[in-house]
Design a protein around this motif. Sequence first.
Motif, PDB file in Angstrom:
ATOM      1  N   HIS A  59       1.044  -1.188  -0.105  1.00 35.57           N
ATOM      2  CA  HIS A  59       0.002   0.208  -0.038  1.00 35.57           C
ATOM      3  C   HIS A  59       0.946   1.369  -0.118  1.00 35.57           C
ATOM      4  O   HIS A  59       0.795   2.182  -0.878  1.00 35.57           O
ATOM      5  N   HIS A 100       1.541   4.171  -2.790  1.00 41.08           N
ATOM      6  CA  HIS A 100       1.588   5.805  -2.854  1.00 41.08           C
ATOM      7  C   HIS A 100       2.710   6.331  -3.396  1.00 41.08           C
ATOM      8  O   HIS A 100       2.836   7.280  -4.087  1.00 41.08           O
ATOM      9  N   SER A 155      -2.278   2.962  -4.195  1.00 41.02           N
ATOM     10  CA  SER A 155      -1.966   2.365  -3.048  1.00 41.02           C
ATOM     11  C   SER A 155      -3.079   1.207  -3.097  1.00 41.02           C
ATOM     12  O   SER A 155      -2.452  -0.224  -2.697  1.00 41.02           O
ATOM     13  N   GLU A 158      -5.937   7.087  -3.629  1.00 41.94           N
ATOM     14  CA  GLU A 158      -5.463   5.922  -3.045  1.00 41.94           C
ATOM     15  C   GLU A 158      -5.446   4.963  -4.427  1.00 41.94           C
ATOM     16  O   GLU A 158      -5.244   3.777  -4.074  1.00 41.94           O
TER      17      GLU A 158
HETATM   18 ZN   LIG Z   1      -3.225   5.108   1.704  1.00 41.50          ZN
END
Ligand SMILES: [Zn+2]
Length: 594
Positions: free
Chosen positions: A389, A393, A419, A416
């Motif tokens: 995750h 990013h 991620s 998001e």
């Molecule tokens: Zn996040």
Amino acid sequence: MAKKEGMRWNLDEILPAKKFDELWKEIEQDISKYDFFLPKFSPEMDRDGFVAFMKFDEKIIEKLARLGGMPCLWESTDQKSQEAKLLKSKAEDLVLRFSNKTRKISLWLQGKEIDGFVRLDDKNAERLFKTLPALQYGMMYSRKLARHTLLENEEKIITEKDMTGAGVLVDLRELIETEFCFKFKPKGKKEKIFNNAAELLKHVYSKNANEREAACNSLLEKYKENIDKFFMVYQAIVKDWRYDYERRGYESAIQVRNIGNHVPDKAIEVLLDVCRTNRDVYQRYFRFKAKELGMKRLRRHDIYAPLKIAKDEKISYEESKKLVLSTFDEFSKGFGEKARRIINDRHIDSHPRQNKRGGAFCLTLMPSIAPYVLLNYTHTARDVSTMAHELGHGIHSLYAAHLPMAAQHANLPLSETASTFGEMVVFEKMLEKAKNDKVRKAMLSDKMADSFATILRQAYFVMFEKKAHEAVRKGITAEQLSGLYMEMLKEQFGDSVDISPIYRYEWARIPHIVATPFYCYAYNFGELLSMALFARYKKEGVGFVPKIEKVLSYGGSEDPDKVLKEIGVDMCSREFWEGSFEIVRGWQEKLEQY
Ligand SMILES: [Zn+2]
């Protein structure tokens, strides 16, 4: 003895600590050069002059990011470091001086009336902003937001009154909570007293049903006892929110949050409704769980109970890194390369140690420096997901590294995307590679429980808030508001879970509802959006990967709605959001097969 695994990050690429003072002085001088630009600002100013200023401004902001970023990251791995704190506070002072110096120009660019300047009209704003296409969207958007600000003096008064009013109420609420003492008494056991909720809440995940029940009851009992106080605070906050948004010309209580998040109202309406109509998938999970635990029906305090099926397998950091990188490589060459860059640049701090902060994050400072990732790796499958995750990013930022600093970060709807994609592809790989079906079952059950907590539960908080804000306007008592909350719980769980009456007071313990109204959807919006995109990827296959990469490379330089429409996605369409629940349904169906 085996070589110590893991990595500590190297911050020298941002700024070696010994060069801090030198850079500080340099920025101080730069700031004084601002005065040279001031007289040139007028709606008719020429475009070259404007571009020259923006370039100058960006350079200072980059330097400030180095100056503040280094001690900030340093402090996060050594929270007791006096030196890091000192440098951090010195950098903050300079940032404050910088923003005082530039406030006039920022407000002028937003279209505000400023003493000594002719107001920048929309037409000329567009003419000037066009010279910097990557920044145009962001700058026009801040003009849109500025329309909801009031006169300078009014803003000052509100800020001051918030500090002594709403701000104090939020603190007071927290103070009431921190003074709670919890009596924890599972059936047949001796009573224990806990002085903080965190200690008590551990028992919510206990294998022992009596302990889970005692923990939940003991917690909520306190909120019940104090419900009048919590209600008084909440009612005042809601009224304050209303006076404020009406004065600022917003159309609804939730719109304040939506505009701030770059999200159309309609998209949130549709999203919440899709969550609501798909609640049955979680109810199905709870019925499944009841069977697994040998119960007729779960009680509310059983929903986070662990399944007794598999003991956790430890995954070494090196193994985890290998797994994440090879999965990223398979998904897209770009993902693999970018993740490797973060690792090879030594921008990861991997393991927990004394004085290091908990949790995980990814910090992007500027396009020319690869993002930094902090982890607290403890060898569980969840840690592998977290690694995927947070690296996701970082990958996102690197896809957008061709942009100026102010446009590199994606806005909420898309923030998001990489991620969640990273996490999903790695989760699927882990499922595939798991030793046996028992392990798979445990992984999927955890996934369903997590996704309930981040998706449905948060969506219901926001739906409750919408009703609560409406109800406070009309007038409501503490007990009636708690009744309203109970109705929503009953809808959320249907007949899949028994909810004891004490749960009607649960709303009072959710800090976000009071401190940052309507914030709870932000938790799941980005994630759900990315899951829906992931569903598209599952259908379209590798052909969808370049589309995702294109979305990522926009960073924050374009309207998220427009970016999504380019790849054929409409945030306001039900069908699109249904995709994310196809994924959740898929997990549940698989889970029932084991
Ligand atoms: Zn996040």
